[in-house]
Design a protein around this motif. Structure first.
Motif, PDB file in Angstrom:
ATOM      1  N   TYR A 561       0.815  -1.214   0.000  1.00 29.45           N
ATOM      2  CA  TYR A 561       0.000   0.000   0.000  1.00 29.45           C
ATOM      3  C   TYR A 561       0.856   1.275   0.000  1.00 29.45           C
ATOM      4  O   TYR A 561       0.469   2.298   0.536  1.00 29.45           O
ATOM      5  N   ALA A 585       3.260   4.473   4.115  1.00 28.88           N
ATOM      6  CA  ALA A 585       2.301   4.150   3.047  1.00 28.88           C
ATOM      7  C   ALA A 585       1.132   5.135   3.077  1.00 28.88           C
ATOM      8  O   ALA A 585       1.211   6.186   3.712  1.00 28.88           O
ATOM      9  N   GLY A 587      -1.633   5.215   4.613  1.00 34.48           N
ATOM     10  CA  GLY A 587      -2.332   5.496   5.876  1.00 34.48           C
ATOM     11  C   GLY A 587      -3.736   4.921   5.892  1.00 34.48           C
ATOM     12  O   GLY A 587      -4.274   4.554   4.838  1.00 34.48           O
ATOM     13  N   ARG A 602     -11.685  -4.478   3.091  1.00 37.13           N
ATOM     14  CA  ARG A 602     -10.605  -3.876   2.330  1.00 37.13           C
ATOM     15  C   ARG A 602     -10.929  -2.413   2.098  1.00 37.13           C
ATOM     16  O   ARG A 602     -12.082  -2.046   1.947  1.00 37.13           O
ATOM     17  N   LEU A 612      -8.064 -10.676   3.946  1.00 38.83           N
ATOM     18  CA  LEU A 612      -7.897 -11.692   5.004  1.00 38.83           C
ATOM     19  C   LEU A 612      -6.619 -11.498   5.812  1.00 38.83           C
ATOM     20  O   LEU A 612      -6.528 -11.946   6.949  1.00 38.83           O
TER      21      LEU A 612
HETATM   22  P1  ADP Z   1      -5.765  -7.276   1.808  1.00 37.46           P
HETATM   23  O1  ADP Z   1      -4.428  -6.699   1.899  1.00 37.46           O
HETATM   24  O2  ADP Z   1      -5.811  -8.632   1.220  1.00 37.46           O
HETATM   25  O3  ADP Z   1      -6.778  -6.364   1.251  1.00 37.46           O
HETATM   26  P2  ADP Z   1      -5.688  -7.119   4.653  1.00 37.46           P
HETATM   27  O4  ADP Z   1      -6.589  -7.702   5.677  1.00 37.46           O
HETATM   28  O5  ADP Z   1      -4.260  -7.443   4.739  1.00 37.46           O
HETATM   29  O6  ADP Z   1      -6.290  -7.522   3.274  1.00 37.46           O
HETATM   30  O7  ADP Z   1      -5.853  -5.555   4.722  1.00 37.46           O
HETATM   31  C1  ADP Z   1      -7.121  -4.960   4.802  1.00 37.46           C
HETATM   32  C2  ADP Z   1      -7.106  -3.614   4.214  1.00 37.46           C
HETATM   33  O8  ADP Z   1      -6.378  -2.706   5.047  1.00 37.46           O
HETATM   34  C3  ADP Z   1      -6.398  -3.539   2.906  1.00 37.46           C
HETATM   35  O9  ADP Z   1      -7.317  -3.732   1.855  1.00 37.46           O
HETATM   36  C4  ADP Z   1      -5.815  -2.144   2.887  1.00 37.46           C
HETATM   37  O10 ADP Z   1      -6.755  -1.283   2.283  1.00 37.46           O
HETATM   38  C5  ADP Z   1      -5.668  -1.764   4.317  1.00 37.46           C
HETATM   39  N1  ADP Z   1      -4.262  -1.808   4.736  1.00 37.46           N
HETATM   40  C6  ADP Z   1      -3.629  -2.839   5.314  1.00 37.46           C
HETATM   41  N2  ADP Z   1      -2.369  -2.521   5.624  1.00 37.46           N
HETATM   42  C7  ADP Z   1      -2.185  -1.240   5.255  1.00 37.46           C
HETATM   43  C8  ADP Z   1      -1.089  -0.331   5.326  1.00 37.46           C
HETATM   44  N3  ADP Z   1       0.088  -0.670   5.866  1.00 37.46           N
HETATM   45  N4  ADP Z   1      -1.256   0.920   4.861  1.00 37.46           N
HETATM   46  C9  ADP Z   1      -2.438   1.278   4.326  1.00 37.46           C
HETATM   47  N5  ADP Z   1      -3.492   0.463   4.228  1.00 37.46           N
HETATM   48  C10 ADP Z   1      -3.385  -0.786   4.703  1.00 37.46           C
END
Ligand code: ADP
Length: 647
Positions: A561, A585, A587, A602, A612
């Motif tokens: 991200y 990233a 945020g 997401r 997930l």
């Molecule tokens: P995925 O990455 O498969 O969508 P995750 O459960 O890992 O599922 O993450 C959920 C959501 O959180 C992601 O779709 C993303 O939008 C957001 N996200 C996760 N980690 C970050 C990060 N470090 N910075 C910004 N957004 C994040």
């Protein structure tokens, strides 16, 4: 009609009276029977003789004297249950009738089994001995040849039985009294209460009866026995008493309630039998105080309820509650404490009463520690009260303690049993929890596989897109690498589906946090070549290698991200380790900071992903009893914080 044989007996008047007199001087039934046998032999020829007495209380017949005259064999005294089918003697006693058998070979004539007296006797006469309408014994004569005896012989045996029966009765009663008298001292000091009731009044009691009733002998003697019986049992005991006096059936042994001087109920196991006392019918009884036993039985019954209740509880907290409730109710103890001992400190987990002690006490005397290390309970005086401390194993090798306190702690052995049961149930719950945990891990792993595959598929499709534009051999290599990795993942998935729960449940081991993060980053780097990571500090925790997947997901997300750099800070705090992953990233909006840890949530729906990763991460952290949350990073990005307790 008087038979000629009997006339013959009377002709020898002196001989007859001498015979009767000599009988009264004999002490044992056996010798009386022998004398009867010899007397009869003067008038009748026979080959075997049998004399038996009956014990109606026990429903026994005792063969006092059995002899095969021609072979000169005397059989040993033997008692057998009284039964009309087992022996001809039994039949005679039970049917209260004489039996005359011409030939025992004619089986149809036999109402019961023939008892062999060395050899089969063909002729058989048996006569019951009556005393006051009760059969007290039997006399039998037998001969080897069939048809040996006449009806006259039978009459003579009957006459002898009738005339000697009173002597037997005296003997039988005398023997009973001898038991009472000869062993006077023993009876006085017997552990059970012994006494005699005549005309419903107590005419004799021993010393133990004083103890049982709390009264002196002179306060007992002459009183109606029912006065000492619990009101609820009076009717029944009176019924038994009357029946026994009348010679009717009454149980030989039963448990009844009595009342002592202070009006307290005492439970007694009673044995009673009819005897003659100073020439009159009386009842000899013994009572064993079973109050304690009875109370014990009540406790056990209550404890059984507690066991059943505990068995259905699924929660550790509730197990403790049920335990404390039960201790209080069953044993009437108000103070109960459950605690854990660690580093010489007793920490209270739960308590009832015990309000005078703080939540943590320094075990300076080392008493709690000792209870645990020796695995034996301790009973001690404590602030004017008494306390019983019991070790309770809650997991293999891990012990808590249970303490109860009061002015008096009864039945400590039972409390220990209760504590054992508590332990067993806590262990059961822990096991159940572990099983649940393992199931969760199994589910989690399946999710992880799906998730990992998804990531790889997106890598492949990315390169495939690029390949459409221009053929570059390196892209194909990357695709091949990704495919290889996906094969590994599929193989792992297959393994998971086959593994049983126990084996999936990864071992808990000491983990070097920094090292595990570095290893996770190695995997991330493969798809984020230009990413930068900085790790500060280190810590060691007890955990599972699964944590690597959690770290992987966080790092992978950061670069995915938009982060170019992730700063990791590992901090050792009191009782916990804190790991912060700060990225630069895109945020995460404030209102989404809790949401993103939920399944399939997401934010950026443009990018590939299943929503997930963070859900799995949270599950892994929770498996380590830890917490995960996200904060804002300044000036840009997010900080993912993981906190895991060290113990
Ligand atoms: P995925 O990455 O498969 O969508 P995750 O459960 O890992 O599922 O993450 C959920 C959501 O959180 C992601 O779709 C993303 O939008 C957001 N996200 C996760 N980690 C970050 C990060 N470090 N910075 C910004 N957004 C994040």
């Amino acid at each position: 009609m008087v038979s000629s044989l009997i006339e013959k007996v009377f002709e020898d008047k002196e001989g007859f009276s001498e015979f009767i007199c000599s009988l009264t001087q004999e002490e044992h039934e056996e010798s009386i029977f022998r004398k009867i046998q010899n007397f009869l032999l003067k008038f009748i020829k026979f080959d075997a003789f049998l004399g038996a007495v009956v014990n109606w209380d026990m429903e026994w017949i005792t063969f006092e004297y059995i002899v095969n005259i021609s072979k000169n064999i005397i059989y040993e005294r033997e008692s057998i249950p009284l039964n009309e089918k087992d022996t001809l003697s039994g039949w005679v006693v039970k049917n209260r009738k004489s039996l005359y058998i011409e030939d025992t070979k004619k089986k149809k004539e036999l109402p019961a089994n023939l008892r062999l007296v060395g050899e089969p006797m063909r002729s058989w006469i048996g006569v019951p001995m009556f005393f006051k309408d009760q059969v007290i014994g039997i006399i039998s004569i037998q001969a080897l040849k069939p048809g040996t005896f006449s009806m006259e012989d039978l009459s003579l045996v009957r006459f002898i039985a009738d005339t000697t029966a009173p002597i037997f009765n005296v003997k039988i009663v005398e023997n009973e009294l001898r038991l009472v008298k000869q062993k006077d001292e023993m009876i006085e000091n017997a552990l059970s209460s012994i006494g005699i009731i005549q005309d419903k009044k107590l005419v004799y009691v021993n010393k133990q009866t004083e103890e049982f009733t709390g009264l002196k002998k002179n306060e007992i003697i002459g009183k109606n026995f029912l006065e000492f019986v619990h009101p609820d049992d009076r009717e029944l005991l009176l019924k038994y008493h009357i029946k026994r006096v009348q010679g009717a059936y009454a149980p030989k042994e039963y448990i009844a309630r009595f009342i002592n001087k202070n009006g307290e109920t005492r439970w007694g196991m009673v044995r009673a039998k009819k005897i003659m006392w100073n020439g009159k019918v009386a009842i000899l009884f013994t009572i064993i105080d079973v109050s304690t036993l009875k109370r014990y039985a009540d406790y056990l019954r209550d404890m059984e309820k507690y066991f059943t209740k505990l068995g259905s509880v699924k929660d550790e907290n509730e197990v403790y509650e049920v335990f404390m409730d039960s201790i209080q109710q069953i044993f009437d103890i108000s103070e109960v404490l459950i605690g854990v001992v660690k580093n010489d400190i007793l920490k209270v987990i739960k308590r009832r009463g015990y309000s005078d002690i703080p939540a943590e006490i320094v075990d300076d005397s080392g008493e709690f520690e000792m209870v645990i290390s020796k695995k034996t309970p301790r009973y001690r005086e404590y602030n004017g009260k008494v306390e019983y401390i019991v070790p309770v194993e809650v997991e293999e090798g891990i012990w808590n303690i249970v303490a109860v306190r009061g002015n008096h702690i009864p039945h400590r052995e039972l409390i220990r049993v209760m504590a054992d049961y508590l332990s067993r149930n806590i262990k059961r719950i822990h096991l159940y929890r572990k099983l649940e945990e393992s199931r969760n891990i199994q589910r989690l792993m399946i999710h992880m596989v799906t998730h990992d595959l998804q990531n790889i598929l997106s890598v492949i499709s990315g390169y495939a897109e690029l390949l459409k534009e221009r053929y570059i051999g390196e892209y194909v290599e990357e695709i091949e690498k990704a495919l290889k990795k996906s094969e590994e993942i599929i193989a792992r998935a297959r393994l998971f589906s086959r593994l049983d729960i126990d084996r999936i449940d990864e071992k808990i081991e000491e983990i070097d946090v920094r090292e595990l993060i570095e290893r996770a980053y190695d995997d991330v780097k493969a798809s984020h070549k230009n990413s930068v990571i900085k790790i500060h500090g280190n810590a060691k925790i007890k955990g599972r290698c699964l944590l690597r997947n959690a770290f992987y997901n966080i790092l992978h997300n950061a670069y995915k991200y938009g982060a170019t750099e992730v700063n990791v800070k590992i901090e050792n705090l009191v009782g916990r380790v804190m790991i912060k992953f700060a990225d630069n990233a895109s945020g995460i909006p404030k209102n989404m900071r809790d949401e993103i840890f939920k399944k399939y949530v997401r934010i950026d729906t443009e990018s590939s992903g299943m929503g997930l990763g963070l859900w799995i991460t949270k599950k892994i952290v929770e498996l380590h009893h830890g917490k995960i949350w996200v904060e804002e990073n300044k000036p840009k990005g997010s900080v993912f914080v993981i906190e895991i307790p060290t113990s």
